[in-house]
Design a protein around this motif. Structure first.
Motif, PDB file in Angstrom:
ATOM      1  N   ARG A 143     122.114  -4.195  91.303  1.00 22.92           N
ATOM      2  CA  ARG A 143     122.132  -3.216  92.388  1.00 22.92           C
ATOM      3  C   ARG A 143     121.810  -1.819  91.853  1.00 22.92           C
ATOM      4  N   LYS A 144     122.396  -1.479  90.702  1.00 17.29           N
ATOM      5  CA  LYS A 144     122.132  -0.172  90.087  1.00 17.29           C
ATOM      6  C   LYS A 144     120.659  -0.040  89.704  1.00 17.29           C
ATOM      7  N   THR A 145     120.091  -1.106  89.158  1.00 15.00           N
ATOM      8  CA  THR A 145     118.680  -1.076  88.758  1.00 15.00           C
ATOM      9  C   THR A 145     117.782  -0.933  89.978  1.00 15.00           C
ATOM     10  N   ILE A 146     118.095  -1.664  91.028  1.00 12.58           N
ATOM     11  CA  ILE A 146     117.298  -1.574  92.264  1.00 12.58           C
ATOM     12  C   ILE A 146     117.406  -0.170  92.854  1.00 12.58           C
ATOM     13  N   ASP A 147     118.594   0.403  92.821  1.00 14.99           N
ATOM     14  CA  ASP A 147     118.766   1.775  93.333  1.00 14.99           C
ATOM     15  C   ASP A 147     117.962   2.775  92.504  1.00 14.99           C
ATOM     16  N   ARG A 148     117.962   2.614  91.188  1.00 19.15           N
ATOM     17  CA  ARG A 148     117.156   3.498  90.329  1.00 19.15           C
ATOM     18  C   ARG A 148     115.671   3.358  90.656  1.00 19.15           C
ATOM     19  N   ALA A 149     115.232   2.106  90.842  1.00 23.45           N
ATOM     20  CA  ALA A 149     113.818   1.868  91.151  1.00 23.45           C
ATOM     21  C   ALA A 149     113.456   2.468  92.512  1.00 23.45           C
ATOM     22  N   LYS A 150     114.347   2.318  93.481  1.00 21.13           N
ATOM     23  CA  LYS A 150     114.098   2.928  94.796  1.00 21.13           C
ATOM     24  C   LYS A 150     113.996   4.447  94.658  1.00 21.13           C
ATOM     25  N   GLY A 151     114.906   5.030  93.885  1.00 22.20           N
ATOM     26  CA  GLY A 151     114.875   6.480  93.672  1.00 22.20           C
ATOM     27  C   GLY A 151     113.561   6.931  93.058  1.00 22.20           C
ATOM     28  N   PHE A 152     113.074   6.162  92.102  1.00 23.89           N
ATOM     29  CA  PHE A 152     111.799   6.483  91.460  1.00 23.89           C
ATOM     30  C   PHE A 152     110.663   6.459  92.491  1.00 23.89           C
ATOM     31  N   LEU A 153     110.618   5.391  93.305  1.00 20.80           N
ATOM     32  CA  LEU A 153     109.570   5.293  94.331  1.00 20.80           C
ATOM     33  C   LEU A 153     109.699   6.407  95.371  1.00 20.80           C
ATOM     34  N   MET A 154     110.920   6.743  95.718  1.00 24.95           N
ATOM     35  CA  MET A 154     111.134   7.793  96.713  1.00 24.95           C
ATOM     36  C   MET A 154     110.600   9.133  96.195  1.00 24.95           C
ATOM     37  N   ARG A 155     110.848   9.412  94.931  1.00 26.32           N
ATOM     38  CA  ARG A 155     110.366  10.670  94.342  1.00 26.32           C
ATOM     39  C   ARG A 155     108.847  10.656  94.152  1.00 26.32           C
ATOM     40  N   GLN A 156     108.313   9.546  93.618  1.00 26.19           N
ATOM     41  CA  GLN A 156     106.893   9.489  93.283  1.00 26.19           C
ATOM     42  C   GLN A 156     105.995   9.356  94.504  1.00 26.19           C
ATOM     43  N   ARG A 157     106.469   8.631  95.501  1.00 29.28           N
ATOM     44  CA  ARG A 157     105.617   8.366  96.661  1.00 29.28           C
ATOM     45  C   ARG A 157     106.096   9.066  97.930  1.00 29.28           C
ATOM     46  N   GLN A 175     103.732 -11.140  94.233  1.00 29.22           N
ATOM     47  CA  GLN A 175     103.593 -11.560  92.837  1.00 29.22           C
ATOM     48  C   GLN A 175     104.428 -12.790  92.496  1.00 29.22           C
ATOM     49  N   GLY A 176     105.144 -13.321  93.461  1.00 30.26           N
ATOM     50  CA  GLY A 176     105.978 -14.493  93.205  1.00 30.26           C
ATOM     51  C   GLY A 176     107.122 -14.197  92.244  1.00 30.26           C
ATOM     52  N   ARG A 177     107.655 -12.980  92.342  1.00 32.10           N
ATOM     53  CA  ARG A 177     108.749 -12.557  91.456  1.00 32.10           C
ATOM     54  C   ARG A 177     109.967 -12.198  92.300  1.00 32.10           C
ATOM     55  N   LYS A 178     111.060 -11.938  91.627  1.00 37.60           N
ATOM     56  CA  LYS A 178     112.274 -11.485  92.303  1.00 37.60           C
ATOM     57  C   LYS A 178     112.239  -9.967  92.400  1.00 37.60           C
ATOM     58  N   VAL A 179     112.952  -9.448  93.390  1.00 38.41           N
ATOM     59  CA  VAL A 179     113.011  -7.999  93.571  1.00 38.41           C
ATOM     60  C   VAL A 179     113.561  -7.332  92.310  1.00 38.41           C
ATOM     61  N   ILE A 180     114.562  -7.938  91.676  1.00 39.19           N
ATOM     62  CA  ILE A 180     115.148  -7.340  90.480  1.00 39.19           C
ATOM     63  C   ILE A 180     114.126  -7.257  89.345  1.00 39.19           C
ATOM     64  N   GLU A 181     113.203  -8.215  89.281  1.00 42.42           N
ATOM     65  CA  GLU A 181     112.164  -8.162  88.247  1.00 42.42           C
ATOM     66  C   GLU A 181     111.226  -6.981  88.483  1.00 42.42           C
ATOM     67  N   VAL A 182     110.868  -6.768  89.739  1.00 39.80           N
ATOM     68  CA  VAL A 182     110.015  -5.623  90.085  1.00 39.80           C
ATOM     69  C   VAL A 182     110.770  -4.324  89.800  1.00 39.80           C
ATOM     70  N   ALA A 183     112.044  -4.289  90.154  1.00 37.49           N
ATOM     71  CA  ALA A 183     112.866  -3.101  89.922  1.00 37.49           C
ATOM     72  C   ALA A 183     112.969  -2.807  88.425  1.00 37.49           C
ATOM     73  N   ASN A 184     113.172  -3.841  87.625  1.00 34.18           N
ATOM     74  CA  ASN A 184     113.236  -3.652  86.170  1.00 34.18           C
ATOM     75  C   ASN A 184     111.934  -3.061  85.637  1.00 34.18           C
ATOM     76  N   ALA A 185     110.811  -3.571  86.134  1.00 36.51           N
ATOM     77  CA  ALA A 185     109.507  -3.060  85.697  1.00 36.51           C
ATOM     78  C   ALA A 185     109.342  -1.589  86.087  1.00 36.51           C
ATOM     79  N   LEU A 186     109.772  -1.243  87.294  1.00 36.44           N
ATOM     80  CA  LEU A 186     109.673   0.147  87.740  1.00 36.44           C
ATOM     81  C   LEU A 186     110.568   1.072  86.909  1.00 36.44           C
ATOM     82  N   VAL A 187     111.776   0.629  86.630  1.00 35.11           N
ATOM     83  CA  VAL A 187     112.704   1.440  85.834  1.00 35.11           C
ATOM     84  C   VAL A 187     112.151   1.636  84.430  1.00 35.11           C
ATOM     85  N   THR A 188     111.578   0.572  83.853  1.00 30.68           N
ATOM     86  CA  THR A 188     110.984   0.686  82.528  1.00 30.68           C
ATOM     87  C   THR A 188     109.818   1.673  82.544  1.00 30.68           C
TER      88      THR A 188
END
Length: 194
Positions: A143-157, A175-188
């Motif tokens: 949940r924390k990772t997804i929130d960080r990723a959302k924050g990043f998208l909110m700021r960037q876009r 991409q046939g992935r889980k939301v947490i995988e996408v969130a991890n990629a965004l946070v990275t």
């Protein structure tokens, strides 16, 4: 409890081993291996892979309890420890070490079955609770990772929170992935860019 269990008996006295094995067989458990020296516990556990380890000791010390804990892998199997005498410190150390059943006043053949059944039941309850705790911790981290990723998208876009989550969910589906995988990629990516 009718399940057939692999039971490792740790007992130095051959006559007591025979009595214990007979009592286990009478209770319906026939896959039993006896071990005469606790020093071989680690190797025997790895080779035999028991479901439960039954240990009969006169008076364990803290070093023995630590050895039992490490060698028996108490997070993977139940351990029933029978002792002739104890004190508060050893009792607490045994329970903290993950021993499923700590029985004082020694091992009597009539108590083997109910004690092992209780140890197994307690082990399963504790393992289930630990599994649920681990799942809750992981869900919180996700949940924390997804929130960080959302924050990043909110700021960037310049997206709203709902729009940022929808974008991550759509990307995950595409991409046939889980939301947490996408969130991890965004946070990275965000960490690399900052």
């Amino acid at each position: 409890m009718s399940e057939n269990l692999r039971i490792l008996v740790v007992e130095t006295d051959p006559a007591r081993v025979r009595d214990i094995v007979d009592a286990l067989n009478d209770a319906g458990w026939t896959d039993v291996k006896a071990l005469g020296q606790i020093s071989a516990l680690d190797r025997t556990v790895k080779e035999f892979a028991p479901d439960i380890v039954l240990i009969d000791l006169a008076h364990p010390d803290r070093d023995t309890l630590e050895h039992i804990t490490l060698a028996s892998e108490t997070d993977k199997r139940a351990v029933a420890l029978f002792v002739d005498r104890t004190d508060d410190t050893l009792t607490k150390a045994a329970l903290n070490a993950g021993v499923s059943a700590y029985v004082v006043d020694g091992l009597t053949m009539g108590r083997i079955k109910p004690v092992l059944e209780t140890a197994i039941a307690r082990f399963k309850v504790i393992r289930q609770m630990q599994s649920e705790l681990d799942a809750a911790k992981q869900a919180l981290e996700d949940r924390k990772t997804i929130d960080r990723a959302k924050g990043f998208l909110m700021r960037q876009r310049g997206l709203s929170e709902d729009a940022a989550y929808s974008l991550m969910r759509k990307t995950a589906m595409d991409q046939g992935r889980k939301v947490i995988e996408v969130a991890n990629a965004l946070v990275t990516a965000a960490d690399l860019l900052s």
